[in-house]
Design an enzyme around this catalytic site. Structure first.
Site, short mmCIF file in Angstrom:
data_model
loop_
_atom_site.label_atom_id
_atom_site.label_comp_id
_atom_site.label_asym_id
_atom_site.label_seq_id
_atom_site.Cartn_x
_atom_site.Cartn_y
_atom_site.Cartn_z
N ALA A 193 0.82 -1.22 0.00
CA ALA A 193 0.00 0.00 0.00
C ALA A 193 0.86 1.27 0.00
O ALA A 193 2.00 1.27 0.48
CB ALA A 193 -0.92 0.00 1.22
N GLU A 222 5.44 2.29 4.94
CA GLU A 222 6.28 2.44 6.14
C GLU A 222 6.14 3.86 6.71
O GLU A 222 6.62 4.14 7.80
CB GLU A 222 7.75 2.12 5.82
CG GLU A 222 8.42 3.01 4.79
CD GLU A 222 8.17 2.59 3.33
OE1 GLU A 222 7.09 2.04 3.04
OE2 GLU A 222 9.06 2.84 2.50
N ARG A 223 5.46 4.76 5.95
CA ARG A 223 5.35 6.14 6.42
C ARG A 223 4.13 6.37 7.30
O ARG A 223 4.08 7.36 8.03
CB ARG A 223 5.31 7.08 5.22
CG ARG A 223 6.57 6.92 4.38
CD ARG A 223 6.72 8.06 3.44
NE ARG A 223 6.45 7.66 2.07
CZ ARG A 223 6.62 8.45 1.03
NH1 ARG A 223 7.04 9.67 1.23
NH2 ARG A 223 6.37 8.03 -0.17
N CYS A 327 -4.42 10.14 -5.88
CA CYS A 327 -4.18 9.73 -7.27
C CYS A 327 -5.30 10.19 -8.17
O CYS A 327 -5.17 10.18 -9.38
CB CYS A 327 -4.03 8.23 -7.36
SG CYS A 327 -5.54 7.41 -6.91
N GLU A 426 3.74 13.80 -12.54
CA GLU A 426 2.77 13.86 -11.44
C GLU A 426 3.43 14.65 -10.31
O GLU A 426 4.52 14.31 -9.87
CB GLU A 426 2.45 12.43 -10.96
CG GLU A 426 1.44 12.39 -9.83
CD GLU A 426 1.23 10.99 -9.26
OE1 GLU A 426 2.22 10.25 -9.06
OE2 GLU A 426 0.06 10.63 -9.02
P1 NAD Z 1 5.47 4.60 -3.43
O1 NAD Z 1 5.54 3.93 -4.76
O2 NAD Z 1 6.64 5.38 -2.98
O3 NAD Z 1 5.20 3.50 -2.28
C1 NAD Z 1 4.16 2.56 -2.42
C2 NAD Z 1 4.62 1.26 -1.77
O4 NAD Z 1 5.72 0.73 -2.51
C3 NAD Z 1 5.09 1.43 -0.34
O5 NAD Z 1 4.57 0.38 0.43
C4 NAD Z 1 6.60 1.39 -0.44
O6 NAD Z 1 7.19 0.79 0.67
C5 NAD Z 1 6.88 0.59 -1.68
N1 NAD Z 1 8.03 1.08 -2.46
C6 NAD Z 1 8.43 2.37 -2.59
N2 NAD Z 1 9.49 2.45 -3.41
C7 NAD Z 1 9.76 1.20 -3.80
C8 NAD Z 1 10.75 0.63 -4.66
N3 NAD Z 1 11.67 1.37 -5.25
N4 NAD Z 1 10.75 -0.70 -4.85
C9 NAD Z 1 9.82 -1.47 -4.26
N5 NAD Z 1 8.87 -0.98 -3.42
C10 NAD Z 1 8.83 0.33 -3.20
O7 NAD Z 1 4.15 5.48 -3.44
P2 NAD Z 1 3.68 6.51 -2.34
O8 NAD Z 1 4.55 7.71 -2.42
O9 NAD Z 1 3.50 5.84 -1.05
O10 NAD Z 1 2.22 6.87 -2.89
C11 NAD Z 1 1.99 7.89 -3.83
C12 NAD Z 1 1.82 7.34 -5.22
O11 NAD Z 1 0.78 6.38 -5.23
C13 NAD Z 1 1.40 8.39 -6.22
O12 NAD Z 1 2.12 8.22 -7.40
C14 NAD Z 1 -0.08 8.12 -6.44
O13 NAD Z 1 -0.59 8.53 -7.69
C15 NAD Z 1 -0.11 6.64 -6.30
N6 NAD Z 1 -1.44 6.18 -5.96
C16 NAD Z 1 -2.16 5.59 -6.94
C17 NAD Z 1 -3.46 5.18 -6.68
C18 NAD Z 1 -4.28 4.55 -7.74
O14 NAD Z 1 -5.26 3.89 -7.42
N7 NAD Z 1 -3.92 4.73 -9.01
C19 NAD Z 1 -4.00 5.36 -5.39
C20 NAD Z 1 -3.21 5.95 -4.41
C21 NAD Z 1 -1.92 6.35 -4.71
#
Ligand code: NAD
Length: 543
Positions: A193, A222-223, A327, A426
Site C-alpha cells: 500500500a 512504512e510512512r 491519485c 505527477e
Molecule cells: P510509493 O511507490 O513510494 O510507495 C508505495 C509502496 O511501494 C510502499 O509500500 C513502499 O514501501 C513501496 N516502495 C516504494 N518504493 C519502492 C521501490 N523502489 N521498490 C519497491 N517498493 C517500493 O508510493 P507513495 O509515495 O506511497 O504513494 C503515492 C503514489 O501512489 C502516487 O504516485 C499516487 O498517484 C499513487 N497512488 C495511486 C493510486 C491509484 O489507485 N492509481 C491510489 C493511491 C496512490
C-alpha cells in the site's frame, strides 16, 4: 540504541534541528490523541514507541536492527518507529498465511460473510480512532481522514454480498452430465500500500481477499502504518482466524521478498510508477498475478456553459484537498474559450483555503507527507518558472505559525504548457496546472495525448457535450460535473493507460475475479445407476 527520551537530530533541506520524541512539540489535542491511540491499540504507537508486526494473530515486536522513523508531518515529532522486518519475520508471516489457508479456504461462504459483516460494524464504531491515527501520521485533516476510512468501509460493505456474488454458472450439457463453475481462492496473496490512503487502500484488498477464501500478507506504507494496525486488530475482533491476515513492515527489501516468495500467488500494489513497474515485472516474472495502480495526471475540462460556481468549487476542492496527495486529484484544469476569463476567480477561491495541522478546526489542507516531498513539489513549481510558465498563485513560501517545522505548501496555480516538466510529471502536491484551449476538441486532444489515464472530468450544462466527452476521452474514470469520479465498490476501479498495470482491476466484480480462479467441473451421474431404489419383484428377463 534508540531512547524515546532523547531528541533525534534530523537534517532537512540543509537545516539540522531536533525532532522531539517526548511529544512536547505536539499541541494538546494531538498529544492526548497520540496517548489514547497508543494505549488503546496493540499494534501501533504514536508516542515514540514501535509499530509491531502482526503475525499469526500476534502483535509482535520486531527483532530488527533497522528502524524507520515515523515523524508527524506537522511538527516532525517522531511518533513511532517502523521496523524493516527481518527475513525470518517475513518467512513467519508467509508461513502463518500458508497454514491458515488450509482451513480458511475450506470455511463456508457464510462464515466468511459473517466476518465482513462484523468488520464493517467495528470499523464504523472505531472510525474516529482510525481517522486520528491518519491525521497524526499522514497529516490530512480529520474530516478527510474519516473519508479515507469510509471509502474503504464501503468495500467491506460491498463484500458482505459475497454469498450472492459467488453464485456460479451451471448447465446440464448432456443427459445427466453437468458442467458447473466454482470460483476458488488463489492461496496466500500480498498487498502493498501507499502512504496517501492509509485506511482505504488496505481495505481495497483485505475484505475481498478474505471473503473469497484467501489469506493475506499486507505491507502498509512504512510512512503511516498505524491505520492498518488498527484495522488488523479489528479484523481479529471480527472473528478472522489467526494467520488469515498478517501485517509485515518495511521498505524495498520486504517488497522484493513478496515478489520472490513462491508461496505468494498474487500481489495487489498501489503506489508510484517506479515501484509499480518494478513490482509488476518482478512479480509476473515469478508467475504471480499482479494488479498495480500507479500515478496519474487528471484533467478537468471547463466549458464556458458550465455552472461556474460548481465548476470552480469542485476544481479547487479536488486540486487542493488532501494537499493534492490523491491519485484522483484534479491536477490540471483546461479552460475552454470564454471560461479562460474565470482564472482570477479560481485563484481567489484557492487563496481562501486554510492550510494548517489536520486537527485544527477549519483546516482545509494539511502538510505534505515529508520534507523530501515538500522539496520535490517546490522544485517542480520552480521548474515551471524556468520553462516559461506563470505561477499565478504561489504557495512555496507559506508559513503556518503554529507549525513552523511542518511540511506545508500552500495552494499553487500555474499557467503552463503541455511540454513543461510541471505538466509532464505527477506533482502529488497542492498544485493546479491551468491550460487554455480554444475548443473542446483541443482539450480532448490534450487529455488523450497524456500518458496517464486514471480520471478526467468535464464541467458543462450540455448533455451533448457530456456525451461527446464520454465517447471520445481516453481515460478510465470520468466525471460529468463530478470532480473525483472514483467509483463506489459495486463498480471496479478502472484507470487505464500508464496509470495501471495488469488486467484485473481493484474491487467490484474485478476484485472478486482477481482473488479467485475458475474451476469447471463436468460430472456424469447417470440417473439409471441410482442405488437404493425399490426392489423389483418381477421375474428377471436380463433385458
Ligand atoms: P510509493 O511507490 O513510494 O510507495 C508505495 C509502496 O511501494 C510502499 O509500500 C513502499 O514501501 C513501496 N516502495 C516504494 N518504493 C519502492 C521501490 N523502489 N521498490 C519497491 N517498493 C517500493 O508510493 P507513495 O509515495 O506511497 O504513494 C503515492 C503514489 O501512489 C502516487 O504516485 C499516487 O498517484 C499513487 N497512488 C495511486 C493510486 C491509484 O489507485 N492509481 C491510489 C493511491 C496512490
Amino acid at each position: 540504541m534508540f531512547s524515546p527520551r532523547f531528541p533525534q537530530l534530523r537534517s532537512i533541506r540543509g537545516r539540522t534541528f531536533a525532532t522531539s520524541t517526548t511529544l512536547s512539540a505536539l499541541n494538546a489535542v494531538a498529544r492526548s490523541t497520540a496517548q489514547q491511540l497508543s494505549a488503546d491499540w496493540k499494534g501501533t504507537s504514536a508516542t515514540g514507541g514501535t509499530t509491531k508486526n502482526f503475525i499469526g494473530g500476534e502483535f509482535v515486536e520486531s527483532k530488527t536492527t533497522e528502524w524507520i522513523d515515523l515523524p508527524d508531518p506537522s511538527t516532525q515529532t517522531v511518533l513511532s518507529r517502523v521496523p524493516q522486518a527481518t527475513h525470518d519475520e517475513f518467512e513467519q508471516a508467509v508461513d502463518a498465511a500458508s497454514q491458515a489457508y488450509k482451513t480458511w479456504s475450506r470455511t463456508s461462504v457464510i462464515t466468511r460473510q459473517r466476518f465482513v459483516m462484523n468488520l464493517q460494524q467495528l470499523l464504523r464504531e472505531n472510525a474516529d480512532s482510525i481517522a486520528n491515527s491518519i491525521v497524526l501520521e499522514q497529516g490530512k485533516t480529520f474530516a478527510d481522514a474519516r473519508g479515507d476510512l469510509l471509502r474503504g468501509l464501503q468495500v467491506v460493505e460491498t463484500a458482505t454480498a459475497v454469498s450472492t456474488t459467488l453464485l456460479g454458472d451451471k448447465l446440464e450439457v448432456s443427459k445427466d452430465m453437468d458442467t458447473y463453475v466454482k470460483r476458488v481462492p488463489l492461496g496466500v496473496c500480498a498487498s502493498i500500500a501507499p502512504f496517501n490512503f492509509p485506511a482505504m487502500i488496505p481495505l481495497w484488498t483485505i475484505p475481498i481477499a478474505a471473503v473469497t477464501g484467501n489469506t493475506l500478507v499486507l505491507k502498509p506504507s512504512e510512512r503511516d502504518p498505524g491505520a492498518a494496525m488498527i484495522i488488523a486488530e479489528l479484523c481479529q475482533k471480527a472473528g478472522l482466524p489467526d494467520g488469515v491476515l498478517n501485517v509485515i513492515h518495511g521498505g524495498v527489501p520486504t517488497v522484493n521478498a513478496i515478489c520472490d516468495h513462491p508461496a505468494i500467488k498474487a500481489i495487489s500494489f498501489v503506489g508510484g510508477d517506479k515501484a509499480g513497474r518494478h513490482i509488476y515485472e518482478r512479480g509476473t516474472q515469478n508467475g504471480k498475478r499482479v494488479q498495480a495502480n500507479l500515478g496519474a495526471k487528471n484533467h478537468a475540462i471547463v466549458m464556458p456553459d458550465a455552472n461556474k460556481n460548481l465548476a470552480l468549487n469542485s476544481i479547487v476542492g479536488a486540486a487542493f484537498g488532501a494537499a493534492g496527495q490523491r491519485c484522483m486529484a484534479l491536477s490540471v484544469a483546461i479552460l475552454v474559450g470564454e471560461a479562460q476569463s474565470w482564472l482570477p476567480e479560481l485563484v481567489e477561491r484557492a487563496q481562501k483555503l486554510k492550510v494548517s495541522g489536520g486537527f485544527e478546526p477549519g483546516a482545509d489542507l494539511g502538510p505534505l507527507i515529508s520534507p523530501a516531498a515538500k522539496k520535490r513539489v517546490i522544485g517542480l513549481i520552480g521548474s515551471a518558472e524556468e520553462d516559461g510558465g506563470n505561477v499565478v498563485l504561489d504557495g512555496r513560501n507559506l508559513t503556518v505559525p503554529e507549525y513552523p517545522e511542518g511540511n506545508f505548501v500552500g495552494p499553487t496555480i500555474i499557467e503552463a504548457g503541455t511540454k513543461m516538466k510541471c505538466y509532464q510529471q505527477e506533482i502529488f502536491g497542492p498544485v493546479l496546472i491551468v491550460l487554455r484551449a480554444e475548443t473542446m476538441d483541443d482539450a480532448l486532444d490534450i487529455i488523450n495525448e497524456n500518458r496517464y489515464g486514471n480520471g478526467a472530468a468535464i464541467f458543462t450544462q450540455s448533455g451533448a457535450t457530456a456525451k461527446k466527452f464520454e465517447t471520445e476521452v481516453n481515460v478510465g474514470q470520468l466525471g460529468v460535473n463530478v470532480p473525483i469520479p472514483v467509483p463506489l465498490p459495486m463498480f471496479a476501479w478502472s484507470g487505464n493507460k500508464a496509470s495501471v498495470l495488469g488486467d484485473i482491476g481493484f474491487y467490484g466484480k474485478s476484485g472478486i475475479n482477481f482473488y479467485t480462479q475458475n474451476k469447471t467441473i463436468t460430472s456424469l451421474w447417470r440417473a439409471e445407476d441410482a442405488v437404493g431404489t425399490r426392489a423389483s419383484v418381477n421375474m428377471p428377463t436380463h433385458h
